[in-house]
Design a protein around this motif. Sequence first.
Motif, mmCIF file in Angstrom:
data_model
loop_
_atom_site.group_PDB
_atom_site.id
_atom_site.type_symbol
_atom_site.label_atom_id
_atom_site.label_comp_id
_atom_site.label_asym_id
_atom_site.label_seq_id
_atom_site.Cartn_x
_atom_site.Cartn_y
_atom_site.Cartn_z
ATOM 1 N N GLY A 26 -7.980 2.180 -5.638
ATOM 2 C CA GLY A 26 -7.987 1.618 -6.982
ATOM 3 C C GLY A 26 -6.686 1.789 -7.728
ATOM 4 O O GLY A 26 -6.590 1.437 -8.907
ATOM 5 N N ALA A 79 -5.452 0.142 -1.177
ATOM 6 C CA ALA A 79 -6.076 -0.618 -2.269
ATOM 7 C C ALA A 79 -7.447 -0.072 -2.626
ATOM 8 O O ALA A 79 -7.875 -0.166 -3.788
ATOM 9 C CB ALA A 79 -6.179 -2.092 -1.890
ATOM 10 N N GLU A 80 -8.141 0.523 -1.653
ATOM 11 C CA GLU A 80 -9.480 1.052 -1.911
ATOM 12 C C GLU A 80 -9.457 2.209 -2.900
ATOM 13 O O GLU A 80 -10.474 2.511 -3.527
ATOM 14 C CB GLU A 80 -10.136 1.500 -0.603
ATOM 15 N N ASP A 91 -8.174 -10.079 -3.040
ATOM 16 C CA ASP A 91 -7.764 -10.025 -4.446
ATOM 17 C C ASP A 91 -7.449 -8.594 -4.871
ATOM 18 O O ASP A 91 -6.487 -8.354 -5.614
ATOM 19 C CB ASP A 91 -8.867 -10.597 -5.346
ATOM 20 N N ASP A 92 -8.256 -7.631 -4.393
ATOM 21 C CA ASP A 92 -7.998 -6.228 -4.723
ATOM 22 C C ASP A 92 -6.640 -5.788 -4.190
ATOM 23 O O ASP A 92 -5.886 -5.078 -4.864
ATOM 24 C CB ASP A 92 -9.086 -5.327 -4.121
ATOM 25 N N ARG A 93 -6.331 -6.193 -2.952
ATOM 26 C CA ARG A 93 -5.045 -5.808 -2.379
ATOM 27 C C ARG A 93 -3.892 -6.513 -3.099
ATOM 28 O O ARG A 93 -2.858 -5.901 -3.361
ATOM 29 C CB ARG A 93 -5.024 -6.098 -0.874
ATOM 30 N N ALA A 145 -11.469 -3.321 0.914
ATOM 31 C CA ALA A 145 -11.101 -4.015 -0.318
ATOM 32 C C ALA A 145 -10.952 -5.511 -0.042
ATOM 33 O O ALA A 145 -10.647 -5.930 1.072
ATOM 34 C CB ALA A 145 -9.787 -3.449 -0.864
ATOM 35 N N SER A 146 -11.147 -6.306 -1.078
ATOM 36 C CA SER A 146 -10.985 -7.747 -0.944
ATOM 37 C C SER A 146 -9.503 -8.124 -0.963
ATOM 38 O O SER A 146 -8.644 -7.322 -1.337
ATOM 39 C CB SER A 146 -11.696 -8.463 -2.089
#
Length: 204
Positions: A127, A124-125, A171-173, A168-169
């Motif tokens: 993007g 996820a980091e 939500d990001d994941r 990552a948060s």
Amino acid sequence: MGPARHGGVVRVGLTGGIGSGKSTVSALLRDHGAVIVDYDQIAREVVEPGTPGLAAIVERFGPEVLGADGSLDRPALGAIVFADESARRDLEAITHPAVRARAAELEGRAGPGDVVVHDIPLLAESGERGPYDVVVVVDVPREVQVDRLVRDRGMSLDEAQARIGAQASRDDRAAVADVIVDNSGSLEELTARVRDLWRELSAG
């Protein structure tokens, strides 16, 4: 109907925050018959003594990043790249292509009908969800992550919070996920969820 197959295999991206239990899910999927491509393991392999990766790191950062036994001194290298964004990018330019090439080699050994799980801690980091047919995120509430890191890994509360905050948060994941596996319960519950997931992934 299962996920689309490319080249006869299903490509799965598996990720999750530290303390989420991603490694447990990976091991359960391996038990079901998945081909696991472990990016943490690969990242270690491509900088072992004698590899082009380690030689390139020494050329860029100097012999002070080597331990007495000739292996990579990760804390020493980490101290350099943590404080210098350009140094971190240089390191990634060395290691990332090597990791991708090794991952492709391992996937290439899979046969038609196999499910290939790319176990990527920082998916996820990046993007983006990557070239995967299915992205699976192992998820737990932040307080569960903290508790596991303190209880199981011996971290201080501040260290656990910092490690989680650097990733990552949730939500990001979730934003890159096709499937979210809740691992806030028992191992038995997780085992059942992974069994159901395997049925979906392996349906062809």
